[in-house]
Design a protein around this motif. Sequence first.
Motif, PDB file in Angstrom:
ATOM      1  N   GLY A   1     -73.528 -86.193  49.104  1.00 36.16           N
ATOM      2  CA  GLY A   1     -73.112 -85.428  47.931  1.00 36.16           C
ATOM      3  C   GLY A   1     -72.051 -84.395  48.256  1.00 36.16           C
ATOM      4  O   GLY A   1     -71.197 -84.082  47.418  1.00 36.16           O
ATOM      5  N   GLU A   2     -72.093 -83.847  49.455  1.00 37.35           N
ATOM      6  CA  GLU A   2     -71.079 -82.888  49.888  1.00 37.35           C
ATOM      7  C   GLU A   2     -69.753 -83.591  50.155  1.00 37.35           C
ATOM      8  O   GLU A   2     -68.692 -83.087  49.793  1.00 37.35           O
ATOM      9  CB  GLU A   2     -71.562 -82.154  51.143  1.00 37.35           C
ATOM     10  CG  GLU A   2     -72.790 -81.299  50.898  1.00 37.35           C
ATOM     11  CD  GLU A   2     -73.503 -80.864  52.181  1.00 37.35           C
ATOM     12  OE1 GLU A   2     -74.393 -79.996  52.091  1.00 37.35           O
ATOM     13  OE2 GLU A   2     -73.182 -81.405  53.252  1.00 37.35           O
TER      14      GLU A   2
ATOM     15  N   HIS B   1     -67.800 -84.579  46.944  1.00 39.64           N
ATOM     16  CA  HIS B   1     -67.301 -83.441  46.164  1.00 39.64           C
ATOM     17  C   HIS B   1     -66.338 -82.571  46.979  1.00 39.64           C
ATOM     18  O   HIS B   1     -65.921 -81.505  46.528  1.00 39.64           O
ATOM     19  CB  HIS B   1     -68.475 -82.585  45.667  1.00 39.64           C
ATOM     20  CG  HIS B   1     -69.255 -83.238  44.571  1.00 39.64           C
ATOM     21  ND1 HIS B   1     -70.338 -84.045  44.814  1.00 39.64           N
ATOM     22  CD2 HIS B   1     -69.088 -83.233  43.226  1.00 39.64           C
ATOM     23  CE1 HIS B   1     -70.824 -84.496  43.667  1.00 39.64           C
ATOM     24  NE2 HIS B   1     -70.086 -84.022  42.692  1.00 39.64           N
TER      25      HIS B   1
ATOM     26  N   CYS C   1     -66.594 -79.927  39.532  1.00 41.06           N
ATOM     27  CA  CYS C   1     -66.600 -81.354  39.829  1.00 41.06           C
ATOM     28  C   CYS C   1     -65.722 -82.061  38.809  1.00 41.06           C
ATOM     29  O   CYS C   1     -65.860 -81.842  37.605  1.00 41.06           O
ATOM     30  CB  CYS C   1     -68.024 -81.916  39.771  1.00 41.06           C
ATOM     31  SG  CYS C   1     -68.107 -83.727  39.877  1.00 41.06           S
TER      32      CYS C   1
ATOM     33  N   PRO D   1     -67.283 -83.673  34.831  1.00 40.50           N
ATOM     34  CA  PRO D   1     -68.102 -83.806  36.049  1.00 40.50           C
ATOM     35  C   PRO D   1     -68.717 -85.190  36.156  1.00 40.50           C
ATOM     36  O   PRO D   1     -68.848 -85.913  35.161  1.00 40.50           O
ATOM     37  CB  PRO D   1     -69.176 -82.733  35.879  1.00 40.50           C
ATOM     38  CG  PRO D   1     -69.276 -82.539  34.401  1.00 40.50           C
ATOM     39  CD  PRO D   1     -67.882 -82.713  33.880  1.00 40.50           C
TER      40      PRO D   1
ATOM     41  N   ARG E   1     -74.049 -87.253  38.297  1.00 40.00           N
ATOM     42  CA  ARG E   1     -75.020 -86.489  39.087  1.00 40.00           C
ATOM     43  C   ARG E   1     -74.940 -85.000  38.764  1.00 40.00           C
ATOM     44  O   ARG E   1     -75.962 -84.354  38.535  1.00 40.00           O
ATOM     45  CB  ARG E   1     -74.782 -86.728  40.574  1.00 40.00           C
ATOM     46  CG  ARG E   1     -75.760 -86.026  41.491  1.00 40.00           C
ATOM     47  CD  ARG E   1     -75.405 -86.289  42.944  1.00 40.00           C
ATOM     48  NE  ARG E   1     -76.283 -85.591  43.854  1.00 40.00           N
ATOM     49  CZ  ARG E   1     -77.458 -86.059  44.291  1.00 40.00           C
ATOM     50  NH1 ARG E   1     -77.874 -87.238  43.888  1.00 40.00           N
ATOM     51  NH2 ARG E   1     -78.198 -85.368  45.127  1.00 40.00           N
ATOM     52  N   CYS E   2     -73.726 -84.477  38.733  1.00 38.15           N
ATOM     53  CA  CYS E   2     -73.561 -83.045  38.443  1.00 38.15           C
ATOM     54  C   CYS E   2     -73.894 -82.743  36.994  1.00 38.15           C
ATOM     55  O   CYS E   2     -74.477 -81.706  36.696  1.00 38.15           O
ATOM     56  CB  CYS E   2     -72.130 -82.612  38.748  1.00 38.15           C
ATOM     57  SG  CYS E   2     -71.771 -82.450  40.511  1.00 38.15           S
TER      58      CYS E   2
ATOM     59  N   ARG F   1     -77.634 -82.687  36.704  1.00 36.51           N
ATOM     60  CA  ARG F   1     -78.168 -81.501  37.363  1.00 36.51           C
ATOM     61  C   ARG F   1     -77.939 -80.266  36.497  1.00 36.51           C
ATOM     62  O   ARG F   1     -78.808 -79.412  36.346  1.00 36.51           O
ATOM     63  CB  ARG F   1     -77.520 -81.305  38.728  1.00 36.51           C
ATOM     64  CG  ARG F   1     -78.089 -80.117  39.493  1.00 36.51           C
ATOM     65  CD  ARG F   1     -77.258 -79.779  40.709  1.00 36.51           C
ATOM     66  NE  ARG F   1     -77.281 -80.839  41.689  1.00 36.51           N
ATOM     67  CZ  ARG F   1     -76.193 -81.482  42.114  1.00 36.51           C
ATOM     68  NH1 ARG F   1     -75.017 -81.179  41.615  1.00 36.51           N
ATOM     69  NH2 ARG F   1     -76.288 -82.427  43.015  1.00 36.51           N
TER      70      ARG F   1
ATOM     71  N   ASP G   1     -70.474 -77.006  38.318  1.00 38.80           N
ATOM     72  CA  ASP G   1     -71.077 -78.336  38.281  1.00 38.80           C
ATOM     73  C   ASP G   1     -71.800 -78.685  39.582  1.00 38.80           C
ATOM     74  O   ASP G   1     -72.936 -79.125  39.569  1.00 38.80           O
ATOM     75  CB  ASP G   1     -69.990 -79.386  38.023  1.00 38.80           C
ATOM     76  CG  ASP G   1     -69.185 -79.069  36.776  1.00 38.80           C
ATOM     77  OD1 ASP G   1     -69.810 -78.870  35.734  1.00 38.80           O
ATOM     78  OD2 ASP G   1     -67.951 -78.994  36.864  1.00 38.80           O
ATOM     79  N   PHE G   2     -71.102 -78.536  40.713  1.00 36.17           N
ATOM     80  CA  PHE G   2     -71.665 -78.934  42.001  1.00 36.17           C
ATOM     81  C   PHE G   2     -72.204 -77.736  42.764  1.00 36.17           C
ATOM     82  O   PHE G   2     -71.606 -76.658  42.755  1.00 36.17           O
ATOM     83  CB  PHE G   2     -70.594 -79.607  42.866  1.00 36.17           C
ATOM     84  CG  PHE G   2     -70.992 -79.733  44.317  1.00 36.17           C
ATOM     85  CD1 PHE G   2     -71.870 -80.723  44.729  1.00 36.17           C
ATOM     86  CD2 PHE G   2     -70.527 -78.824  45.263  1.00 36.17           C
ATOM     87  CE1 PHE G   2     -72.257 -80.824  46.062  1.00 36.17           C
ATOM     88  CE2 PHE G   2     -70.906 -78.914  46.594  1.00 36.17           C
ATOM     89  CZ  PHE G   2     -71.770 -79.913  46.994  1.00 36.17           C
ATOM     90  N   HIS G   3     -73.341 -77.929  43.412  1.00 35.83           N
ATOM     91  CA  HIS G   3     -73.804 -76.969  44.405  1.00 35.83           C
ATOM     92  C   HIS G   3     -74.570 -77.745  45.458  1.00 35.83           C
ATOM     93  O   HIS G   3     -75.156 -78.799  45.173  1.00 35.83           O
ATOM     94  CB  HIS G   3     -74.669 -75.863  43.794  1.00 35.83           C
ATOM     95  CG  HIS G   3     -75.945 -76.339  43.179  1.00 35.83           C
ATOM     96  ND1 HIS G   3     -77.054 -76.675  43.919  1.00 35.83           N
ATOM     97  CD2 HIS G   3     -76.294 -76.536  41.887  1.00 35.83           C
ATOM     98  CE1 HIS G   3     -78.037 -77.046  43.123  1.00 35.83           C
ATOM     99  NE2 HIS G   3     -77.608 -76.984  41.888  1.00 35.83           N
TER     100      HIS G   3
ATOM    101  N   GLN H   1     -67.000 -91.556  44.189  1.00 38.55           N
ATOM    102  CA  GLN H   1     -68.354 -91.022  44.242  1.00 38.55           C
ATOM    103  C   GLN H   1     -69.241 -91.813  45.215  1.00 38.55           C
ATOM    104  O   GLN H   1     -68.780 -92.667  45.953  1.00 38.55           O
ATOM    105  CB  GLN H   1     -68.952 -90.995  42.835  1.00 38.55           C
ATOM    106  CG  GLN H   1     -68.324 -89.939  41.930  1.00 38.55           C
ATOM    107  CD  GLN H   1     -68.501 -88.533  42.489  1.00 38.55           C
ATOM    108  OE1 GLN H   1     -69.625 -88.108  42.744  1.00 38.55           O
ATOM    109  NE2 GLN H   1     -67.409 -87.822  42.668  1.00 38.55           N
TER     110      GLN H   1
END
Length: 287
Positions: free
Chosen positions: A58-59, A62, A91, A116, A119-120, A123, A153-155, A196
């Motif tokens: 995931g990192e 993104h 994202c 985004p 997934r984002c 989440r 969006d992403f973390h 992705q």
Amino acid sequence: MSSRKSQKFGNYSPPKEDSRRPLTRQDTIKLYQTAREWPDIETELAIRVLLDYGLRIGELVHLRSDWVRKEYHNGKDEEFWLIQIPKFERCYGGKGEKATQQGNQDGLDLHRTSRPCTRCKDRSYKRKVAPKINGERRPDHGWLTEEQAKEYDFHPKSARSADKVWQLGELPETAETARKLKKFVSGQKYEQWPHQSNSARTRLNKVVEEADLTLPERPSDTGVVPHALRHTYGCRLVEARVGEGIGMKQMRHQNADVFEWYAQVRGVRTFNALSNAVDSSASLLHE
């Protein structure tokens, strides 16, 4: 998917799925060398970044160009490459609908929109509606403020995951990986990794097949998923005799017991103990 009964190492339970287990050193070398010779730069980097920096999938997908940089190290009096995983990020990885609607006849860029990724988006939705459990928020986002949870969006997986990952000492290939990664991502739309997770998994499968890995102690039909390369990176740290404290910081892991497993997988501690303790006086060739 093949699995096995898991043995615990302190508070850490290794993955039961064979596809998530680390590669042997021999298979790691074969996979890495095959990736370096791969004609497609994205496929090459997907594997090299996971093996050289131990990112989560995931990192990786993104990753932005400004995450990758060089930083001066006083002790060495020179600059080293690092990847800085941020606490949160925008994202732009959403998928398009159809090639004709996107004005793209070859369909190569259907993943690039201003929205985004799924997934984002999922989440973000869960962050807004998930109830508190025993007075606390869900662990996957409890370390973010309400404003951050709504806006970004992403973390990464946890607060500890938002940290620097340095290149492995002075190994030239890890510096090369970061240089090529910086150049590649800087040329993409939004300067973000262009595809992705499913794409990264497909690319990995192709290189695994081409590399003809041995994959001992696994059923013949067991594949290799991206997280197996993160565990392989952990084994590389143990083999390099990186202490658990630095190893945890590099992997941004919360459980030091995982290194007990890595050491057993590669037989590192037994070998180190014997090589340090047994000298020439133990030889049976001398009286």
